[in-house]
Design a protein around this motif. Structure first.
Motif, PDB file in Angstrom:
ATOM      1  N   THR A  55       0.834  -1.204   0.000  1.00 35.27           N
ATOM      2  CA  THR A  55       0.000   0.000   0.000  1.00 35.27           C
ATOM      3  C   THR A  55       0.868   1.252   0.000  1.00 35.27           C
ATOM      4  O   THR A  55       0.441   2.285  -0.521  1.00 35.27           O
ATOM      5  N   ARG A  56       2.071   1.169   0.539  1.00 35.78           N
ATOM      6  CA  ARG A  56       2.977   2.331   0.532  1.00 35.78           C
ATOM      7  C   ARG A  56       3.412   2.696  -0.884  1.00 35.78           C
ATOM      8  O   ARG A  56       3.852   3.804  -1.141  1.00 35.78           O
ATOM      9  N   TYR A  57       3.310   1.746  -1.810  1.00 34.08           N
ATOM     10  CA  TYR A  57       3.621   2.005  -3.213  1.00 34.08           C
ATOM     11  C   TYR A  57       2.371   2.415  -3.993  1.00 34.08           C
ATOM     12  O   TYR A  57       2.405   2.543  -5.206  1.00 34.08           O
ATOM     13  N   GLY A  58       1.258   2.571  -3.286  1.00 38.51           N
ATOM     14  CA  GLY A  58       0.037   3.022  -3.933  1.00 38.51           C
ATOM     15  C   GLY A  58      -0.901   1.910  -4.368  1.00 38.51           C
ATOM     16  O   GLY A  58      -1.890   2.170  -5.060  1.00 38.51           O
ATOM     17  N   VAL A  59      -0.617   0.668  -3.968  1.00 38.60           N
ATOM     18  CA  VAL A  59      -1.507  -0.441  -4.297  1.00 38.60           C
ATOM     19  C   VAL A  59      -2.609  -0.471  -3.237  1.00 38.60           C
ATOM     20  O   VAL A  59      -2.341  -0.718  -2.071  1.00 38.60           O
ATOM     21  N   ALA A  60      -3.830  -0.210  -3.655  1.00 43.15           N
ATOM     22  CA  ALA A  60      -4.961  -0.158  -2.719  1.00 43.15           C
ATOM     23  C   ALA A  60      -5.345  -1.561  -2.261  1.00 43.15           C
ATOM     24  O   ALA A  60      -5.200  -2.525  -3.022  1.00 43.15           O
ATOM     25  N   PRO A  61      -5.816  -1.692  -1.026  1.00 46.63           N
ATOM     26  CA  PRO A  61      -6.233  -3.005  -0.527  1.00 46.63           C
ATOM     27  C   PRO A  61      -7.211  -3.733  -1.455  1.00 46.63           C
ATOM     28  O   PRO A  61      -7.128  -4.935  -1.633  1.00 46.63           O
ATOM     29  N   ARG A  62      -8.115  -2.994  -2.092  1.00 49.39           N
ATOM     30  CA  ARG A  62      -9.068  -3.660  -2.994  1.00 49.39           C
ATOM     31  C   ARG A  62      -8.339  -4.303  -4.173  1.00 49.39           C
ATOM     32  O   ARG A  62      -8.789  -5.305  -4.707  1.00 49.39           O
ATOM     33  N   ASN A  63      -7.208  -3.712  -4.594  1.00 49.29           N
ATOM     34  CA  ASN A  63      -6.434  -4.285  -5.690  1.00 49.29           C
ATOM     35  C   ASN A  63      -5.620  -5.499  -5.248  1.00 49.29           C
ATOM     36  O   ASN A  63      -5.290  -6.353  -6.072  1.00 49.29           O
ATOM     37  N   LEU A  64      -5.329  -5.573  -3.964  1.00 45.86           N
ATOM     38  CA  LEU A  64      -4.589  -6.730  -3.440  1.00 45.86           C
ATOM     39  C   LEU A  64      -5.442  -7.992  -3.484  1.00 45.86           C
ATOM     40  O   LEU A  64      -4.921  -9.100  -3.445  1.00 45.86           O
ATOM     41  N   ARG A  65      -6.737  -7.811  -3.590  1.00 40.75           N
ATOM     42  CA  ARG A  65      -7.642  -8.954  -3.680  1.00 40.75           C
ATOM     43  C   ARG A  65      -7.285  -9.845  -4.877  1.00 40.75           C
ATOM     44  O   ARG A  65      -7.504 -11.056  -4.841  1.00 40.75           O
ATOM     45  N   ALA A  66      -6.698  -9.284  -5.915  1.00 43.25           N
ATOM     46  CA  ALA A  66      -6.289 -10.075  -7.083  1.00 43.25           C
ATOM     47  C   ALA A  66      -5.284 -11.152  -6.682  1.00 43.25           C
ATOM     48  O   ALA A  66      -5.316 -12.275  -7.213  1.00 43.25           O
TER      49      ALA A  66
END
Length: 125
Positions: A55-66
């Motif tokens: 998330t510190r690199y701008g990856v939102a939690p919703r995108n981590l779902r992938a």
């Protein structure tokens, strides 16, 4: 595997509770139980800490779902391969199925890493 409460998970992972809640909402944390009895596998501490770094690199939690979706599919495939032997009554056959599952998991992880890096190399060119 040992389990921890939500507050301990957040503290040990170094994440704010809001992020912990989001990670749970998107299926990245795997609690057992419900309400105040909810407990998290200790391995979720590492999952949460790694997600926080992403998330510190701008990856939102919703995108981590992938990531969760992809690993869930892989686990389901491996389960299909060994499930008949794991459900059997023969103890030696079950033990062999567990060994096979371990080997399959290692091979799947290796293949995933190889394909991942191959795709990233193409992005970098």
């Amino acid at each position: 595997e040992e389990t921890v409460a939500f507050d301990e998970l957040c503290e040990r992972a170094g994440i704010p509770p809001e992020l912990g809640k989001e990670l749970e909402d998107f299926g990245l944390l795997a609690p057992h139980g419900s309400g105040s009895d909810k407990r998290y596998p200790e391995s979720d501490i590492d999952v949460a800490a790694t997600c926080a770094q992403l998330t510190r690199y701008g990856v939102a939690p919703r995108n981590l779902r992938a990531f969760r979706t992809a690993t869930g599919r892989q686990a389901s495939l491996l389960e299909q391969v060994v499930a008949p032997a794991l459900r059997g009554r023969n103890a030696e056959r079950r033990a062999q199925a567990l060994r096979d599952l371990q080997q399959l998991a290692e091979l799947a992880g290796e293949l995933g890493a190889l394909l991942f890096w191959r795709d990233l190399r193409e992005v970098a060119q």
